[in-house]
Design a protein around this motif. Structure first.
Motif, short mmCIF file in Angstrom:
data_model
loop_
_atom_site.label_atom_id
_atom_site.label_comp_id
_atom_site.label_asym_id
_atom_site.label_seq_id
_atom_site.Cartn_x
_atom_site.Cartn_y
_atom_site.Cartn_z
N ARG A 343 35.95 34.63 51.56
CA ARG A 343 36.57 34.71 50.24
C ARG A 343 37.30 33.42 49.98
O ARG A 343 37.84 32.81 50.91
N PHE A 344 37.30 32.98 48.71
CA PHE A 344 38.02 31.74 48.41
C PHE A 344 39.30 32.04 47.63
O PHE A 344 39.38 33.03 46.89
N TYR A 345 40.26 31.17 47.82
CA TYR A 345 41.57 31.31 47.20
C TYR A 345 41.93 30.01 46.50
O TYR A 345 41.66 28.91 47.01
N THR A 346 42.53 30.12 45.33
CA THR A 346 42.95 28.95 44.57
C THR A 346 44.17 28.32 45.23
O THR A 346 44.77 28.91 46.14
N PRO A 347 44.58 27.13 44.81
CA PRO A 347 45.72 26.47 45.46
C PRO A 347 47.00 27.30 45.47
O PRO A 347 47.81 27.19 46.40
N SER A 348 47.21 28.14 44.45
CA SER A 348 48.43 28.96 44.44
C SER A 348 48.31 30.18 45.33
O SER A 348 49.27 30.96 45.46
N GLY A 349 47.15 30.39 45.94
CA GLY A 349 46.94 31.54 46.81
C GLY A 349 46.25 32.71 46.14
O GLY A 349 46.16 33.80 46.71
N ARG A 350 45.72 32.51 44.94
CA ARG A 350 45.07 33.61 44.23
C ARG A 350 43.68 33.91 44.77
O ARG A 350 42.86 33.01 44.93
N LEU A 351 43.42 35.18 45.04
CA LEU A 351 42.05 35.66 45.21
C LEU A 351 41.60 36.14 43.83
O LEU A 351 42.23 37.01 43.23
N LEU A 352 40.51 35.57 43.32
CA LEU A 352 40.09 35.86 41.96
C LEU A 352 39.15 37.05 41.87
O LEU A 352 38.82 37.50 40.77
N GLN A 353 38.70 37.58 42.99
CA GLN A 353 37.73 38.67 42.98
C GLN A 353 38.25 39.85 42.17
O GLN A 353 39.37 40.32 42.35
N ARG A 354 37.40 40.31 41.27
CA ARG A 354 37.79 41.36 40.33
C ARG A 354 37.17 42.68 40.73
O ARG A 354 36.03 42.76 41.17
N ASP A 355 37.92 43.76 40.54
CA ASP A 355 37.44 45.10 40.82
C ASP A 355 36.25 45.42 39.94
O ASP A 355 36.33 45.31 38.72
N GLU A 356 35.14 45.81 40.54
CA GLU A 356 33.93 46.11 39.77
C GLU A 356 34.18 47.19 38.73
O GLU A 356 33.60 47.19 37.66
N LYS A 357 35.07 48.12 39.00
CA LYS A 357 35.29 49.23 38.08
C LYS A 357 35.95 48.78 36.78
O LYS A 357 35.92 49.50 35.78
N SER A 358 36.57 47.61 36.79
CA SER A 358 37.30 47.18 35.60
C SER A 358 36.59 46.07 34.84
O SER A 358 37.17 45.44 33.98
#
Length: 562
Positions: A343-358
């Motif tokens: 999984r990749f994370y942005t410089p601020s530490g964000r995981l951008l992966q979005r819940d499929e249900k939403s």
């Protein structure tokens, strides 16, 4: 259709056996060995006991698909034929004739191959093909009603081989015969790069392939030579591609030492971080990045890095939300597995992966109230950005078509169809006056006053009323004619109704621009289509109204202490 499926899958039986055998003999886990024995037993039972013989390859392919379906939605089994198409997309080239095309309805209500663009200097251009030509025969065989798969199969081929085609050209009564010698055809990832006025450069990137960094840096250099001092970087519709190219592109905008992206995994070889070098070509000037719900993966790496470092203003709609790093494994039969390995994370530490249900709420505004602290991150300047939901733009712009008439005719593809017919009827005049003058076309070309009333009549003939609330009233074709009241004289009542419709009046300028964009594509390719459309694009308009903010951020970048 079944025959194709079985032919592709038939190559997979040996593959499954090889994989399973390696798993069985190489594993030290009794659980793994027991799982394989169960799989093998099930295969033998189905093979020996099912009521009809089962093509062995279909069992193998189905097993592989079933294995990946238990994982995330982006880990998939890829057939051999599809693998070849993917490799061409990533490599940035293929061997073929150098055209793009669309299927249009011909006189016998069967699809005809209509050339939309011809690669300058490519095989088809050398053979004399033009945008607007209809390919009606290939190697002597009628090419009417062909599927996309058959078209690709017959027109693509090894470099140096030849294919003969028969053309019907708008404005010509006689058909034309051409022989095209296939060659390596580049698949460019920069769709458009041009100056919006004296200072603003614009680059549209459609994906991240092996040629992308070279293309982007070339475009940046050319635009700077033309006087660019600020940039709109358009990543809308860009679904991603090679992570390495995303890192290199982001590096062009960031100062040395800034984190671009970080990957985390249970596998040590996929864990790491990429930092910007000192080689960036555009580290100081204002930048605005455009995104939408189709911007994903590698696009989100670039947009996320520039947002987290307060390097660019992000404008548009919330991105897709794919924070996964994938590796493609080539299998011995030409098929492959694409698996999530990190999984990749942005410089601020964000995981951008979005819940499929939403995913159905991608275009709705984001309510930050009540968001848990674990999903709240901060940019270098201290602004709050959210994780696990794609990238929320700094300025959100709805890209819906507000006008009811324009929305109705666009949904049915009537603007594109009318533009093609209009260009066919005026092809010689258009080429004589504009072909060598793209800049003049972009700024000076205007449709004659008769074009829009003609379009309104055309739309009505295809079932879209021109009344106060335009809507489809009948299917296209003869049935649409029958649906209109018998008291109307052809065209007259429709045009009168159009005059009375405020929606039709209000849509005129935008629809004329849409028609001009398609005509421009006929003359100059995709770049002109984008260039003309940008004049009425609400996201581009919002971006051009955001330069004060972008200038402010550029003046303070990089944030002290970083």
């Amino acid at each position: 259709m079944k025959r194709t499926t079985f032919t592709i899958a038939g190559l997979g039986l040996v593959l499954l056996g090889a994989l399973a055998g390696q798993w069985f003999h190489g594993s030290t886990s009794e659980t793994d060995r027991e799982a394989f024995r169960t799989l093998q037993s099930a295969y033998e039972v189905i093979r020996d006991s099912y009521v009809e013989p089962v093509p062995p390859g279909s069992l193998a392919a189905s097993s592989l698909r079933g294995m990946t379906e238990t994982l995330d939605p982006f880990s998939v089994y890829i057939s051999g034929g599809r693998m070849k198409q993917i490799e061409e997309s990533f490599s940035g080239s293929f061997e073929g004739i150098g055209i793009s095309y669309e299927l249009i309805e011909g006189p016998n209500q069967t699809d005809t191959i209509a050339v939309t663009t011809v690669l300058p200097g490519g095989p088809s251009a050398e053979a004399g093909l033009r945008a607007g030509d209809r390919i009606v025969r290939v190697a002597g065989e009628p090419a009417i009603g062909w599927s996309h798969q058959k078209i690709r199969r017959r027109l693509k081929g090894p470099q140096g081989s030849s294919v003969s085609v028969t053309l019907r050209r708008p404005g010509r009564s006689a058909s034309l015969e051409r022989t095209i010698t296939r060659d390596t055809v580049p698949l460019e990832t920069v769709d458009a790069a041009y100056m919006m006025g004296d200072r603003t450069g614009y680059i549209r990137l459609n994906r991240f392939a092996r040629t992308t960094h070279r293309e982007v840096t070339s475009a940046l250099g050319a635009l700077k030579d033309e006087g660019m001092t600020r940039l709109i970087f358009d990543l809308r519709g860009n679904a991603g591609g090679l992570m390495s190219m995303a890192e290199k592109v982001a590096d062009e905008f960031l100062v040395e030492g800034q984190l671009i992206v970080r990957a985390r995994s249970r596998h040590e070889q996929y864990v790491g971080a990429r930092y910007a070098s000192d080689d960036g070509r555009f580290q100081e000037a204002p930048v605005i990045v455009l995104v939408d719900e189709h911007s994903a993966s590698a696009s989100e790496i670039v947009a996320g890095a520039l947002q987290d470092h307060d390097r660019a203003v992000i404008v548009g709609r919330r991105t897709f939300g794919k924070g996964l790093v994938q590796r493609q494994y080539d299998l011995s039969d030409g098929s492959g597995l694409r698996l999530t390995v990190a999984r990749f994370y942005t410089p601020s530490g964000r995981l951008l992966q979005r819940d499929e249900k939403s995913r159905d709420s991608l275009t709705t505004p984001v309510d930050t109230a009540g968001v848990p602290d674990s999903l709240r991150h901060r940019t270098d300047a201290g602004r709050v950005v959210l994780g696990e939901g794609g990238i929320v733009p700094d300025r959100i712009v709805a890209d819906s078509i507000e006008n009811s008439y324009r929305r109705a005719v666009t949904r049915q593809g009537l603007v594109r169809d009318f533009a093609r017919r209009w260009a066919d009827a005026h092809t010689d005049t258009l080429r004589r006056r504009w072909k060598q003058r793209p800049d003049a076309f972009a700024t000076d070309f205007a449709l004659p006053s008769t074009a829009y009333p003609a379009f309104v009549r055309y739309a009505a003939e295809h079932g879209v009323r021109a009344g106060p609330e335009p809507a489809p009233v009948a299917a296209a074709g003869p049935s649409a004619q029958a649906a209109r009241p018998a008291s109307r004289r052809e065209g007259e009542a429709v045009e009168s109704e159009a005059v009375e419709s405020e929606a039709v009046k209000a849509a005129r300028s935008a629809i004329e621009t849409d028609i001009k964009a398609y005509v421009g594509q006929r003359l100059f390719g995709t770049s002109m289509l984008i260039r003309v459309r940008n004049r009425i694009d609400p996201v581009v308009r919002s971006a051009r109204q955001s330069w004060d903010l972008a200038q402010k951020w550029a003046a303070r970048y990089p944030i002290p202490g970083e």
